[in-house]
Design a protein around this motif. Structure first.
Motif, PDB file in Angstrom:
ATOM      1  N   THR A 248     -65.125   9.693 -39.087  1.00  0.00           N
ATOM      2  CA  THR A 248     -65.226   8.251 -38.856  1.00  0.00           C
ATOM      3  C   THR A 248     -66.471   7.692 -39.517  1.00  0.00           C
ATOM      4  O   THR A 248     -66.434   6.645 -40.178  1.00  0.00           O
ATOM      5  N   LYS A 249     -67.587   8.380 -39.383  1.00  0.00           N
ATOM      6  CA  LYS A 249     -68.830   7.899 -39.980  1.00  0.00           C
ATOM      7  C   LYS A 249     -68.751   7.910 -41.500  1.00  0.00           C
ATOM      8  O   LYS A 249     -69.246   6.997 -42.166  1.00  0.00           O
ATOM      9  N   ASP A 250     -68.106   8.928 -42.058  1.00  0.00           N
ATOM     10  CA  ASP A 250     -67.900   8.957 -43.503  1.00  0.00           C
ATOM     11  C   ASP A 250     -67.085   7.741 -43.950  1.00  0.00           C
ATOM     12  O   ASP A 250     -67.427   7.071 -44.940  1.00  0.00           O
ATOM     13  N   ALA A 251     -66.003   7.476 -43.243  1.00  0.00           N
ATOM     14  CA  ALA A 251     -65.121   6.368 -43.614  1.00  0.00           C
ATOM     15  C   ALA A 251     -65.846   5.031 -43.484  1.00  0.00           C
ATOM     16  O   ALA A 251     -65.701   4.142 -44.332  1.00  0.00           O
ATOM     17  N   LEU A 291     -70.588   3.577 -33.365  1.00  0.00           N
ATOM     18  CA  LEU A 291     -70.606   4.403 -34.570  1.00  0.00           C
ATOM     19  C   LEU A 291     -70.889   3.572 -35.819  1.00  0.00           C
ATOM     20  O   LEU A 291     -71.583   4.026 -36.737  1.00  0.00           O
ATOM     21  N   THR A 292     -70.358   2.351 -35.858  1.00  0.00           N
ATOM     22  CA  THR A 292     -70.620   1.472 -37.000  1.00  0.00           C
ATOM     23  C   THR A 292     -72.101   1.126 -37.087  1.00  0.00           C
ATOM     24  O   THR A 292     -72.715   1.189 -38.160  1.00  0.00           O
ATOM     25  N   GLU A 293     -72.695   0.770 -35.948  1.00  0.00           N
ATOM     26  CA  GLU A 293     -74.117   0.450 -35.926  1.00  0.00           C
ATOM     27  C   GLU A 293     -74.962   1.653 -36.337  1.00  0.00           C
ATOM     28  O   GLU A 293     -75.911   1.529 -37.109  1.00  0.00           O
ATOM     29  N   GLU A 294     -74.610   2.823 -35.809  1.00  0.00           N
ATOM     30  CA  GLU A 294     -75.377   4.024 -36.131  1.00  0.00           C
ATOM     31  C   GLU A 294     -75.280   4.358 -37.617  1.00  0.00           C
ATOM     32  O   GLU A 294     -76.264   4.748 -38.253  1.00  0.00           O
ATOM     33  N   THR A 295     -74.079   4.213 -38.160  1.00  0.00           N
ATOM     34  CA  THR A 295     -73.875   4.517 -39.577  1.00  0.00           C
ATOM     35  C   THR A 295     -74.674   3.557 -40.447  1.00  0.00           C
ATOM     36  O   THR A 295     -75.337   3.969 -41.411  1.00  0.00           O
TER      37      THR A 295
END
Length: 348
Positions: A248-251, A291-295
């Motif tokens: 997910t983080k890669d994407a 996850l979006t914020e962390e990425t």
């Protein structure tokens, strides 16, 4: 896009997680001299929410939190106070399994096997030593202040939970710490009840064989077998879900140059329905927004450490339409502007 892919598959894939319980404990131990509500809110934890050990946060977020606390208060003995406050009941099934093991050595063997249930950045090892048995903490990565404080607290908590189950006082033979000593080690040696040596080759606690052979107060072989079976099931579920978080983080990282990605689009790219995607992330203690914020944050920090990219370019690569929006978000994430972070990054 090549650079974004490289960063996402490198630093982002390697970013580990720890239980949010540790963050709540550290903030609580810091006391009234810090704004606990603001600190917890800044890492997306509800100050009034449950202390759920299954709710995970990125390790880097945890280290940043500890460093912000250190900027406000003296943290010399904060890890010891935090470790001393840990209780087995707060570890869920793992805490029960620790209690139910028949000896203290068997309890630590459970930690060695099942630590992955509350952290993906630490591994434990029981190693025989001529003087007894070493309980070793393995945590790779830069030994920044946040990690150093976390390691000290982890070692202290390992003794705290042992003292809960042992019928006699638990006193290690020696405690070893890899990083340099703080200004004072008085609190450390008072808590452990033994010499604490810093700047060594290991982060570890040395126990006598007699101490680890001591029967636990609540040791029960039957209950122990049941709990181990439960923990094995939890461990297998985590192993299954961990790749989803990394994917997910890669994407997300690869989609950011087109703006903030939508959950449905990322789910579709991973071959999942939005509902199934949301459920599986929730089961792993994650949300798509978090996850979006962390990425975004991890990508921004990596790019800021590379002098070859302007702030405007970094804003674009992390999904912001305007540099001003990126600056506001970054200041909310780390407490300083991107320019200040870039200036200070050489010492991080």
């Amino acid at each position: 896009m090549v650079l974004v892919t490289s960063i996402s598959r490198g630093s982002l894939r390697d970013m580990g997680y720890v239980t949010s319980l540790f963050a709540r404990k550290m903030v609580a131990a810091a006391g009234a001299d810090v704004d606990a509500r603001a600190l917890l809110t800044s890492i997306d934890l509800d100050p009034d929410g449950p202390w759920d050990p299954k709710a995970m946060i990125p390790a880097v977020t945890y280290y940043d939190l500890l460093e912000r606390i250190a900027a406000e208060v003296d943290v010399t003995d904060l890890p010891v106070r935090t470790g001393a406050s840990m209780r087995l009941d707060e570890y869920g099934a793992l805490g029960l399994a620790f209690k139910a093991a028949t000896t203290l050595g068997a309890s630590y063997a459970r930690v060695e096997r099942y630590a992955r249930l509350w952290t993906s950045v630490v591994e434990y090892e029981l190693r025989e030593d001529p003087r007894g048995t070493l309980f070793i903490l393995h945590r790779p990565g830069e030994r920044r202040l946040g990690m150093r404080l976390s390691n000290e607290a982890t070692l202290a908590s390992a003794v705290s939970i042992a003292r809960e189950v042992s019928p006699v006082p638990v006193r290690p033979l020696e405690v070893l710490v890899r990083h340099p000593a703080p200004n004072s080690v008085t609190a450390h040696e008072a808590w452990f009840g033994c010499p604490v040596r810093f700047a060594t080759d290991l982060d570890a606690i040395l126990f006598s064989r007699e101490t680890l052979a001591q029967p636990n107060i609540l040791g029960d072989a039957g209950i122990s077998r049941y709990l181990v079976s439960h923990l094995d099931k939890e461990l297998s579920e985590i192993a299954d879900e961990a790749p989803l978080v990394a994917e997910t983080k890669d994407a997300i990282a690869q989609a950011l140059s087109e703006g903030a990605p939508k959950m449905a689009d990322i789910a579709r790219g991973l071959g999942l329905s939005a509902r199934s995607f949301h459920r599986r992330l929730s089961e792993h203690g994650m949300s798509f927004q978090t996850l979006t914020e962390e990425t975004r944050r991890e990508l921004a920090e990596g790019l800021l450490r590379d002098e070859g990219h302007s702030l405007a370019e970094i804003a674009f690569l992390t999904g912001f339409a305007e540099q001003s929006s990126f600056t506001r978000a970054f200041k909310r994430w780390v407490g300083m502007t991107p320019a200040s972070y870039r200036k200070d990054s050489g010492g991080r």
